[in-house]
Design a protein around this motif. Structure first.
Motif, PDB file in Angstrom:
ATOM      1  N   ALA A  75       0.719  -1.016  -0.099  1.00 29.61           N
ATOM      2  CA  ALA A  75       0.083   0.024   0.178  1.00 29.61           C
ATOM      3  C   ALA A  75       0.634   1.384  -0.052  1.00 29.61           C
ATOM      4  O   ALA A  75       0.681   2.293  -0.558  1.00 29.61           O
ATOM      5  N   LEU A  76       1.859   1.273   0.758  1.00 29.77           N
ATOM      6  CA  LEU A  76       2.956   2.431   0.723  1.00 29.77           C
ATOM      7  C   LEU A  76       3.556   2.598  -0.511  1.00 29.77           C
ATOM      8  O   LEU A  76       3.459   3.541  -1.110  1.00 29.77           O
ATOM      9  N   LEU A  77       3.815   1.496  -1.379  1.00 26.82           N
ATOM     10  CA  LEU A  77       4.311   1.450  -2.774  1.00 26.82           C
ATOM     11  C   LEU A  77       3.167   2.275  -3.713  1.00 26.82           C
ATOM     12  O   LEU A  77       3.544   3.235  -4.316  1.00 26.82           O
ATOM     13  N   ARG A  78       2.056   1.984  -3.483  1.00 29.68           N
ATOM     14  CA  ARG A  78       0.856   2.489  -4.366  1.00 29.68           C
ATOM     15  C   ARG A  78       0.829   3.866  -3.937  1.00 29.68           C
ATOM     16  O   ARG A  78       0.563   4.708  -4.812  1.00 29.68           O
ATOM     17  N   ILE A  79       1.181   4.376  -2.629  1.00 26.15           N
ATOM     18  CA  ILE A  79       0.944   5.511  -2.527  1.00 26.15           C
ATOM     19  C   ILE A  79       2.133   6.448  -3.025  1.00 26.15           C
ATOM     20  O   ILE A  79       1.928   7.433  -3.688  1.00 26.15           O
ATOM     21  N   GLU A  80       3.396   5.903  -3.244  1.00 22.72           N
ATOM     22  CA  GLU A  80       4.461   6.593  -3.824  1.00 22.72           C
ATOM     23  C   GLU A  80       4.214   6.813  -5.136  1.00 22.72           C
ATOM     24  O   GLU A  80       4.356   7.638  -5.922  1.00 22.72           O
ATOM     25  N   ASN A  81       3.543   5.737  -6.011  1.00 25.28           N
ATOM     26  CA  ASN A  81       3.422   5.994  -7.342  1.00 25.28           C
ATOM     27  C   ASN A  81       1.815   6.584  -7.502  1.00 25.28           C
ATOM     28  O   ASN A  81       1.282   6.319  -8.701  1.00 25.28           O
ATOM     29  N   LYS A  82       1.216   7.075  -6.452  1.00 23.96           N
ATOM     30  CA  LYS A  82      -0.007   7.589  -6.548  1.00 23.96           C
ATOM     31  C   LYS A  82      -1.266   6.944  -7.159  1.00 23.96           C
ATOM     32  O   LYS A  82      -2.060   7.402  -7.908  1.00 23.96           O
ATOM     33  N   THR A  83      -1.339   5.637  -7.046  1.00 25.31           N
ATOM     34  CA  THR A  83      -2.120   4.684  -7.271  1.00 25.31           C
ATOM     35  C   THR A  83      -3.121   4.158  -6.164  1.00 25.31           C
ATOM     36  O   THR A  83      -4.091   3.472  -6.443  1.00 25.31           O
ATOM     37  N   TYR A  84      -2.751   4.583  -4.870  1.00 24.16           N
ATOM     38  CA  TYR A  84      -3.265   4.073  -3.761  1.00 24.16           C
ATOM     39  C   TYR A  84      -4.597   4.708  -3.980  1.00 24.16           C
ATOM     40  O   TYR A  84      -5.386   5.699  -4.271  1.00 24.16           O
ATOM     41  N   GLY A  85      -5.579   3.603  -3.221  1.00 22.97           N
ATOM     42  CA  GLY A  85      -6.998   4.007  -3.084  1.00 22.97           C
ATOM     43  C   GLY A  85      -7.940   3.937  -4.199  1.00 22.97           C
ATOM     44  O   GLY A  85      -9.093   4.208  -4.304  1.00 22.97           O
ATOM     45  N   ILE A  86      -7.246   3.623  -5.344  1.00 26.20           N
ATOM     46  CA  ILE A  86      -8.111   3.307  -6.466  1.00 26.20           C
ATOM     47  C   ILE A  86      -8.309   1.680  -6.781  1.00 26.20           C
ATOM     48  O   ILE A  86      -7.648   0.895  -6.971  1.00 26.20           O
ATOM     49  N   CYS A  87      -9.778   1.442  -7.101  1.00 28.78           N
ATOM     50  CA  CYS A  87     -10.289  -0.036  -7.004  1.00 28.78           C
ATOM     51  C   CYS A  87      -9.503  -0.454  -8.227  1.00 28.78           C
ATOM     52  O   CYS A  87      -9.778  -0.027  -9.225  1.00 28.78           O
TER      53      CYS A  87
END
Length: 127
Positions: free
Chosen positions: A86-98
């Motif tokens: 989840a932290l990686l998804r935050i870094e690449n700004k894809t976090y929180g997208i279904c």
């Protein structure tokens, strides 16, 4: 020509989620260490001088609890891994997208399950 704007959480939202996740990672790592030390600890429970039946019972329950602890530790390791992803998804700004619908996952859901990759809508479609 219509602009193709990808909907995502703002940087300030992502920073807030990152804080939540980092706290959960710290706690999850501590819990994991406790579980691992519990099942790696082969300390004698002081049952040597008690009746053989009691000792057998003790060993049986010790084996059971070791297996349970091992299972809990495996689940906890996966939880830590999911949080780090989840932290990686935050870094690449894809976090929180279904990952199914492409829509934003409800922020309340993310606060409760910060490693979620499916919206409730998508999760319900699976069942």
């Amino acid at each position: 020509m219509a602009e193709d704007v990808k909907v995502r959480y703002s940087d300030s939202d992502l920073a807030m989620f990152k804080e939540i996740i980092l706290e959960k990672v710290e706690k999850a790592k501590k819990d994991l260490e406790l579980l691992q030390s519990a099942y790696k600890n082969d300390g004698n429970n002081g049952t040597d001088d008690t009746s053989p039946t009691f000792k057998a019972f003790e060993e049986g329950s010790e084996t059971m609890s070791k297996e349970a602890n091992t299972q809990l530790a495996i689940r906890q390791e996966k939880f830590v891994r999911d949080l780090k992803n989840a932290l990686l998804r935050i870094e690449n700004k894809t976090y929180g997208i279904c990952r199914v619908t492409g829509k934003l996952i409800n922020p309340e859901r993310l606060k409760l399950v910060p490693h979620a990759t499916l919206s409730i809508e998508a999760k319900n479609m699976q069942s």
